[in-house]
Structures are given as C-alpha cells and as structure tokens.
Write a protein that holds these residues in place. Structure first.
Motif, short mmCIF file in Angstrom:
data_model
loop_
_atom_site.label_atom_id
_atom_site.label_comp_id
_atom_site.label_asym_id
_atom_site.label_seq_id
_atom_site.Cartn_x
_atom_site.Cartn_y
_atom_site.Cartn_z
N SER A 288 0.89 -1.11 -0.11
CA SER A 288 -0.15 -0.04 0.05
C SER A 288 0.75 1.31 0.04
O SER A 288 0.45 2.39 -0.59
CB SER A 288 -1.01 0.13 1.30
N THR A 289 1.90 1.22 0.39
CA THR A 289 2.81 2.41 0.66
C THR A 289 3.64 2.63 -0.47
O THR A 289 4.41 3.54 -0.66
CB THR A 289 3.65 2.27 2.03
N THR A 290 4.11 1.41 -1.28
CA THR A 290 5.01 1.57 -2.48
C THR A 290 4.27 1.64 -3.81
O THR A 290 5.07 1.75 -4.82
CB THR A 290 6.00 0.31 -2.42
N ASP A 292 2.26 3.59 -4.74
CA ASP A 292 1.90 5.05 -4.92
C ASP A 292 0.78 5.38 -6.17
O ASP A 292 0.92 6.04 -7.09
CB ASP A 292 3.32 5.31 -5.61
N ASN A 314 -4.21 1.73 -5.60
CA ASN A 314 -3.53 0.60 -4.76
C ASN A 314 -4.63 -0.58 -4.83
O ASN A 314 -4.70 -1.10 -3.66
CB ASN A 314 -3.43 1.08 -3.42
N ASP A 334 -4.72 -1.28 0.55
CA ASP A 334 -4.83 -0.34 1.80
C ASP A 334 -5.55 -0.87 2.86
O ASP A 334 -5.13 -0.75 4.17
CB ASP A 334 -5.56 0.93 1.20
#
Length: 370
Positions: A288-290, A292, A314, A334
């Motif tokens: 979820s953080t990569t 983008d 995501n 997410d």
C-alpha cells in the motif's frame, strides 16, 4: 498569495556589447508549447501543484491534466454474437451486437483493439468494437500459449508476437504485422528452463516482449535484433506455486507494465495477491505504501495498469462480475482484503474462472461519440 506568485520571474541574462543589458521573462510569457511539454511530464500530484504558480500555468496544467482513466470489462458470450461491456465504476452494463465476432475467441486487448481468432484456429484478425474496423492477419498454422501486439494495428509500427514453449528448454517465437503475407518463426533455446505450463501473459515495453515463468525466469525478446535473453530470480519463484500448502489451489501469473516498468503478480485463490516491480534488475515487493496509486487490471490474456484512478488506487481488479454484482472482484492493498465475497464453488478449478473468466478481459472505454 496568488498575486505574489504571478510576479515570479524567470531571469535570463542577455549581455550586450557593453555588458549592461538584462532581459527578464515572466512565467506567464513562456511559450504554451513549452509549458505543455513540461506539464505532460508531471504526475497528477505535481501537475496540481504547478497549476498554482500563475494563471497561465493553471490553464495549461488543467488542459493536459488526465486523471487515470479506468478500462472496462469486455465479455464474450458463448451462445450468440452479443458482447457485454461493463463499467466497474459506474456499475453499468451495455451490450453490442457484433456479428463479425460470431464463432471467434479473444486473444489479446490493447489500446481499444482486440486480437481475435476464428474457430478454425488459424485465422486471426484485429477488431475495433467501437468503429467495427477489421484487419486480417495471415494464417497462423502453429498453436501458441501467449500472444501480444505492440501498438494499434493502424499505427504503422504494430508487431504481433506469439510464444510457444516446445519443451522446458526450447521456445518458438512467431512474428507478424498487419499487411504481412505470412508469419516468421524462430526457435530459441532457454538454458535456464521455462515452464511451458505455468507462465504469464506476454507484455510489450520499450521495444521488447517479456514473459515470466513460474521458475523465476524472465524471457526477453528484443524486437529490433530478433534475439532472446533470459534471467532467473530463484528467490522470486512464487511460494503459491512451489509450496505444498497451496498445491491444490488454482494459481495464476500476471505480467504488466507502467511507463516501461514491469510489474509481476501472483494470485492463488483467496490469498493476498503478491505484486513485485522490477527495479534495477531486482524485483521489489509492492504494498500500500509503495504502489503509489497504481491500479492493476488483471486478466488471463492481458493485464493493464493505471495511476491515480479515483476510488481505485492501490487495488487489483479482476474482470469477474455477475448479473447482480455491484462491482468487479478486487483486492485493496490499503485495506488488506478482497471486495465482493467469493462465491461458493464445488470444484477448485472453478475459482480461477471466478477471478478471470476465459472470455472476459479489459479494454479501453468507448469514446464519447460512440
């Protein structure tokens, strides 16, 4: 604040013979063509920030700003010549009566065009379901396990490539293009081994066609030199495929690209999709953080990516939906879960159809004038 930004200037010293002249150019006086080139290179977030510089920049930024436009699902019914288009955001279904596609199977989709195969299995053609333009290809006498084309068949640069693994160490690649009279066939060896039964779809990017095998082998076909190279990542052999824990569950490998960068994805029944991005010759796992804002639209034949699609960031979307479904099946990184419950099935092989039906894939949405 806005007035202050409008007073910002871009300085450029133009020294005359006496060394005293200086010219200053306000941002608003930059040529619109140059501004357009700048804005087209920006991602959505930076485009919005640039639009706050001045009125001229805002006008150009809004003109070139394209939020991610999601594809639709196209489904080919078995018993008639009707096809179904489904918009997963608006949750609306449309039907098209296309007798040209009666008795055909879909092989690939790209840029609003379909690559179709007639029941004879050797007759192939391009078809645009919105303009109903049809472009025939030469007969393809040999079977294949993966096929793709590089660009729209009307572009003048379109090339079709089909891949057929004969054995674990031998691969045949067939090449064709609109207007050709026959297919060109070339055989290549794969010393690292290539699983002929468990591999991804073909993907075109930067003049190369790629295919990923379950053994962690990426086959790279260079279109210009007509050569094949391959590289192995043993650590990226999917555990879903090579672990006894998931032995009896249906599995799938997907390959797609985003602006020339390759994304690899493994799925296994209800398990979390495993997504990797090829960065500097290494596969980095995405989350979820990569991701983008990247959205993957997966199917059996071809997969696509989009960036910054509102409400779809995501996520991985699959082309499975039902008559009463509210939307397609998707997985949110997410939230760490699937949306839309999996239906109960009697046999495990039916689960694969639930995620990616054989006769469903993604296609560009119809133009506004259609």
């Amino acid at each position: 604040m806005t007035d202050q930004r409008e007073k910002l200037i871009l300085s450029n010293e133009d020294v005359s013979n006496n060394g005293q002249e200086k010219k200053v150019f306000p941002f608003a006086d930059l040529p619109s063509s140059l501004l357009e080139l700048i804005m087209c290179c920006l991602v959505l977030r930076d485009n919005i920030r640039a639009s706050a510089v001045c009125k001229a920049w805002r006008k150009v930024a809004e003109a070139v700003r394209i939020a991610g436009k999601h594809p639709w699902v196209i489904t080919f019914r078995k018993r008639d010549d009707l096809i179904v288009l489904y918009d997963p955001m608006e949750r609306k279904r449309y039907t098209l009566n296309l007798p040209e596609l009666a008795g055909t199977d879909v092989c690939y989709s790209k840029d609003g065009w379909l690559l179709m195969r007639r029941s004879s299995l050797v007759d192939m053609f391009f078809f645009n379901p919105y303009t109903r333009e049809l472009i025939d290809l030469p007969k393809c006498e040999l079977s294949f396990q993966a096929i793709a084309f590089s660009s729209t068949p009307t572009s003048g640069t379109c090339v079709v490539v089909a891949l057929r693994p004969f054995t674990r160490y031998n691969v045949r690649i067939s090449i064709c293009y609109p207007g050709a009279t026959e297919w060109a066939n070339e055989d290549f060896s794969c010393s690292l081994g290539f699983d002929p039964y468990m591999h991804s779809n073909l993907v075109y990017a930067n003049g190369h066609f790629y295919c990923f095998s379950s053994g962690g082998v990426l086959v790279d076909f260079d279109l210009a030199s007509r050569t094949v190279s391959h590289q192995v990542w043993s650590e990226h052999r999917s555990p879903y495929i090579h672990s006894d824990e998931w032995f009896n569950r249906p599995k799938r490998i997907y390959l797609t690209e985003q602006k020339g960068e390759l994304f690899l994805m493994y799925t296994c029944s209800r398990e979390k999709p495993m997504v990797y991005k090829l960065v500097s010759s290494n596969w980095e796992e995405m989350g979820s953080t990569t991701l983008d804002g990247v959205t993957i639209f997966a199917s059996m034949y071809s997969s696509e990516t989009r960036v910054d699609v509102l409400g779809m960031r995501n996520n991985v979307y699959f082309p499975k939906y039902g008559l009463k479904s509210k939307t397609c099946t998707s997985y949110s990184f997410d939230e760490g879960r699937y949306h839309k419950q999996f239906p109960k099935v009697k046999y495990m092989w039916q689960m694969r159809k639930e995620l990616c039906p054989l006769r469903s894939l993604w296609i560009e949405p119809p133009p506004k004038n259609v």
